[in-house]
Design a protein around this motif. Structure first.
Motif, PDB file in Angstrom:
ATOM      1  N   LYS A 275      42.402  43.764  38.163  1.00 26.90           N
ATOM      2  CA  LYS A 275      41.986  42.553  37.467  1.00 26.90           C
ATOM      3  C   LYS A 275      41.474  42.906  36.081  1.00 26.90           C
ATOM      4  O   LYS A 275      40.922  43.979  35.872  1.00 26.90           O
TER       5      LYS A 275
ATOM      6  N   HIS B 113      32.645  38.805  42.632  1.00 27.04           N
ATOM      7  CA  HIS B 113      33.546  38.326  41.598  1.00 27.04           C
ATOM      8  C   HIS B 113      34.383  37.212  42.230  1.00 27.04           C
ATOM      9  O   HIS B 113      35.021  37.422  43.262  1.00 27.04           O
ATOM     10  N   THR B 114      34.362  36.045  41.609  1.00 25.55           N
ATOM     11  CA  THR B 114      35.086  34.896  42.148  1.00 25.55           C
ATOM     12  C   THR B 114      36.424  34.743  41.450  1.00 25.55           C
ATOM     13  O   THR B 114      36.517  34.841  40.232  1.00 25.55           O
ATOM     14  N   THR B 115      37.444  34.507  42.252  1.00 22.67           N
ATOM     15  CA  THR B 115      38.791  34.292  41.734  1.00 22.67           C
ATOM     16  C   THR B 115      39.390  33.064  42.424  1.00 22.67           C
ATOM     17  O   THR B 115      38.846  32.569  43.411  1.00 22.67           O
ATOM     18  N   ARG B 116      40.476  32.591  41.919  1.00 21.31           N
ATOM     19  CA  ARG B 116      41.073  31.350  42.429  1.00 21.31           C
ATOM     20  C   ARG B 116      41.799  31.553  43.768  1.00 21.31           C
ATOM     21  O   ARG B 116      41.633  30.778  44.686  1.00 21.31           O
TER      22      ARG B 116
ATOM     23  N   ARG C 267      38.379  28.826  46.522  1.00 27.56           N
ATOM     24  CA  ARG C 267      38.083  30.039  45.752  1.00 27.56           C
ATOM     25  C   ARG C 267      38.025  31.224  46.703  1.00 27.56           C
ATOM     26  O   ARG C 267      37.892  31.067  47.909  1.00 27.56           O
TER      27      ARG C 267
ATOM     28  N   GLN D  62      47.411  37.423  34.117  1.00 25.94           N
ATOM     29  CA  GLN D  62      46.451  36.440  34.605  1.00 25.94           C
ATOM     30  C   GLN D  62      46.139  36.701  36.067  1.00 25.94           C
ATOM     31  O   GLN D  62      46.989  37.171  36.822  1.00 25.94           O
ATOM     32  N   GLY D  63      44.913  36.365  36.458  1.00 25.28           N
ATOM     33  CA  GLY D  63      44.518  36.503  37.858  1.00 25.28           C
ATOM     34  C   GLY D  63      44.390  37.959  38.258  1.00 25.28           C
ATOM     35  O   GLY D  63      43.971  38.793  37.483  1.00 25.28           O
ATOM     36  N   TRP D  64      44.759  38.257  39.482  1.00 29.32           N
ATOM     37  CA  TRP D  64      44.730  39.629  39.986  1.00 29.32           C
ATOM     38  C   TRP D  64      46.137  40.009  40.413  1.00 29.32           C
ATOM     39  O   TRP D  64      47.000  39.161  40.600  1.00 29.32           O
TER      40      TRP D  64
END
Length: 139
Positions: free
Chosen positions: A7, A34-37, A80, A101-103
């Motif tokens: 990331k 760590h927050t991700t979508r 999330r 973008q994102g992970w």
């Protein structure tokens, strides 16, 4: 088989910046999340020793071990994924990495080795200089 995530560490200028942010989060909440979508679909492989590898200033620079992946909904009802991370940051052999973008998934075979002992980077040296010194065999 262990699987890792990669990331971008947006806003960080160095590993030291990331460590300062982690220290603040630990003082505030006692956890580093760590927050991700999106929730990774390969949860079991990630929790089998996986790490989150951070890209700082265009370099794959360090990692943190992933302790848990927690699904939740935010205040607007959007799903999330909270990634619970070990607060210890482990520098790795830097590698260039372009933006995304994102992970992304990172296989264990493609993960860079940890830097430890005498080869560990000085947190005060710019990542580019650290990489150049390693390339010519000085660290």
């Amino acid at each position: 088989m262990t699987l890792h995530l990669i990331k971008l560490c947006v806003g960080a200028e160095s590993i030291a910046d990331l460590e300062e942010w982690i220290a603040l989060r630990m003082r505030m909440s006692g956890e580093q999340i760590h927050t991700t979508r999106m929730m990774p679909k390969n949860r079991e492989a990630i929790l089998d020793g996986g790490s989150l590898y951070w890209v700082i200033k265009g370099q794959l620079s360090c990692r943190q071990r992933i302790l848990d992946l927690r699904a939740r909904r935010d205040e607007e009802g959007i799903s999330r994924c909270d990634i619970l991370l070990e607060p210890r940051v482990v520098p790795v052999d830097p590698r260039p990495r372009g933006p995304f973008q994102g992970w992304r998934y990172l296989s264990a075979a493609d993960a860079p080795p940890d830097l430890s002992g005498l080869g560990a980077p000085d947190g005060e040296l710019p990542l580019e200089l650290q990489q150049q010194l390693r390339a010519i065999g000085l660290v």
